[in-house]
Design an enzyme around this catalytic site. Structure first.
Site, PDB file in Angstrom:
ATOM      1  N   SER A 164     -31.749  -4.938  25.185  1.00  0.00           N
ATOM      2  CA  SER A 164     -31.807  -3.475  25.213  1.00  0.00           C
ATOM      3  C   SER A 164     -32.382  -3.033  26.551  1.00  0.00           C
ATOM      4  CB  SER A 164     -32.637  -2.953  24.029  1.00  0.00           C
ATOM      5  OG  SER A 164     -32.552  -1.544  23.949  1.00  0.00           O
ATOM      6  N   THR A 165     -33.484  -2.289  26.559  1.00  0.00           N
ATOM      7  CA  THR A 165     -34.064  -1.782  27.807  1.00  0.00           C
ATOM      8  C   THR A 165     -34.372  -2.931  28.765  1.00  0.00           C
ATOM      9  OG1 THR A 165     -35.107  -0.075  26.467  1.00  0.00           O
ATOM     10  CG2 THR A 165     -35.841  -0.273  28.752  1.00  0.00           C
ATOM     11  N   HIS A 191     -27.596  -2.769  24.238  1.00  0.00           N
ATOM     12  CA  HIS A 191     -27.642  -1.383  23.783  1.00  0.00           C
ATOM     13  C   HIS A 191     -27.248  -0.458  24.930  1.00  0.00           C
ATOM     14  CE1 HIS A 191     -30.899  -2.617  20.636  1.00  0.00           C
ATOM     15  NE2 HIS A 191     -29.689  -3.027  20.308  1.00  0.00           N
ATOM     16  N   MET A 284     -36.773  -2.393  23.717  1.00  0.00           N
ATOM     17  CA  MET A 284     -37.632  -1.688  22.772  1.00  0.00           C
ATOM     18  C   MET A 284     -37.192  -2.005  21.348  1.00  0.00           C
ATOM     19  SD  MET A 284     -38.319   2.148  24.241  1.00  0.00           S
ATOM     20  CE  MET A 284     -36.617   2.566  24.583  1.00  0.00           C
ATOM     21  N   ASP A 287     -34.548  -4.921  17.142  1.00  0.00           N
ATOM     22  CA  ASP A 287     -33.194  -5.396  16.885  1.00  0.00           C
ATOM     23  C   ASP A 287     -33.100  -6.882  17.220  1.00  0.00           C
ATOM     24  OD1 ASP A 287     -30.487  -5.351  16.234  1.00  0.00           O
ATOM     25  OD2 ASP A 287     -29.883  -4.823  18.275  1.00  0.00           O
TER      26      ASP A 287
END
Length: 350
Positions: A164-165, A191, A284, A287
């Site tokens: 993600s991030t 993401h 973050m 997941d």
């Protein structure tokens, strides 16, 4: 708690006002200044030393990419990019993310988004998360963890990655570290909104000898190929005769994400007679953690890696994965490519 001090840089006076109002609606954030272009922004950053900067990609005088480069060279601090969905802006945003920006926000309807308030919570959440990132931290390399001597059970191996991030930068490093003879197929959930995943795949494909592409529904999974789930679609694996294919679905979001790593990992749990290596990178939230538990429950021989706190830009997803006790190895990003290669090339004891 001292409020997070933010400078908002955007060439539109309307956008500067809207973003300022959105951020200041949260008591944890204080906008200390705004700037109309990158040049103006650099001066105010130098004068005021903010904690976080929001930076528009497309601006006159000095655009966001040029400003970001100077920020990271002279006064590194967390930057969140704001981008429209044009192809040029998408490519520039990915360049920014791999050049030091912590995260990005997509404007809902172009460079001047009258409906920017519809993503109010996303803007606040990403600015707060960015404030917790130490962009000056030296992400020192460590020795690759010693592998437990095990033999591969099956002829083929599948690599599954969730991020993600900070993921695009981490994926770039990981993929560039994979050797040219790496043969196992790799499926990636990053993401990202629709429109950005194709540009990410194209960017990574230009940097690697492997074939890297945005996944399409129904295609057969091939060796020496990296598949990136398209934004707004979950990616699953399903058996087709003696082969395996990609299934893209629009089923509901998982914990706010589509695509979600949990969905990919859970689908892999149903695939028999194949070695599996699952990887949870920076991001973050949590997941991937539920997915690796399901994967290990169905296939105890699956190997799970989590990125170490030392290298993760945001330690949320790896930390949540480690807490499940389903992770076999905690690996620094700089060793992740080497580790995956070793795990997919086990002919006997190591």
């Amino acid at each position: 708690m001292t409020p997070i001090r933010v400078i908002v840089i955007d060439d539109s006076a309307f956008m500067r006002k809207m973003i300022t109002d959105i951020l200041e609606s949260d008591s944890r954030i204080h906008v200390i200044a705004t700037a109309r272009n990158g040049e103006d922004g650099l001066k105010k950053i130098q004068e005021l030393s903010p904690d976080v900067v929001t930076l528009d990609v497309e601006m006159p005088v000095m655009d966001g990419i040029t400003a970001l480069t100077q920020i990271m060279d002279t006064n590194p601090l967390p930057v969140v990019m704001l981008s429209s969905l044009t192809k040029d802006a998408t490519n520039s945003t990915l360049q920014a993310i791999t050049s030091g920006a912590v995260d990005f926000i997509t404007k809902p309807s172009g460079s001047i988004s009258l409906d920017i308030a519809t993503i109010k919570q996303e803007i606040i959440t990403k600015v707060i998360a960015a404030s917790q990132v130490d962009v000056t931290k030296k992400r020192e390399t460590t020795e690759t963890p010693k592998l437990v001597a095990t033999k591969q059970l099956y002829a083929k191996t599948l690599v599954l990655i969730g991020a993600s991030t900070g993921g695009p930068r981490a994926l770039q490093r990981l993929i560039m570290d994979l050797p040219n003879d790496f043969s196992s197929p790799v499926l990636i959930v990053q993401h990202m909104p629709a429109g950005f995943t194709k540009s990410l795949a194209e960017r990574l494909n230009n940097l690697s000898a492997l074939h890297i592409k945005e996944a399409t529904h129904g295609e057969i999974i091939k060796e020496r190929t990296v598949y990136i789930a398209p934004g707004d679609y979950h990616m699953k694996i399903r058996r087709v005769g003696t082969s395996h294919a990609i299934e893209l679905t629009g089923e509901k979001e998982r914990a706010g994400h589509r695509p979600a790593a949990d969905v990919l990992f859970e689908s892999a749990a149903e695939i028999a007679r194949m070695n599996k290596v699952a990887v949870v990178l920076t991001g973050m939230g949590s997941d991937g953690s539920s997915g690796i538990e399901t994967l290990k429950m169905h296939d105890p021989d699956a190997i799970v890696l989590a990125e170490s706190e030392e290298s993760a830009i945001i330690y949320g997803m790896p930390k949540a994965a480690i807490k499940t006790n389903a992770v076999n190895y905690i690996v620094h990003l700089h060793q992740m490519g080497e580790m995956i290669y070793k795990l997919t090339n086990r002919s006997g004891g190591m």
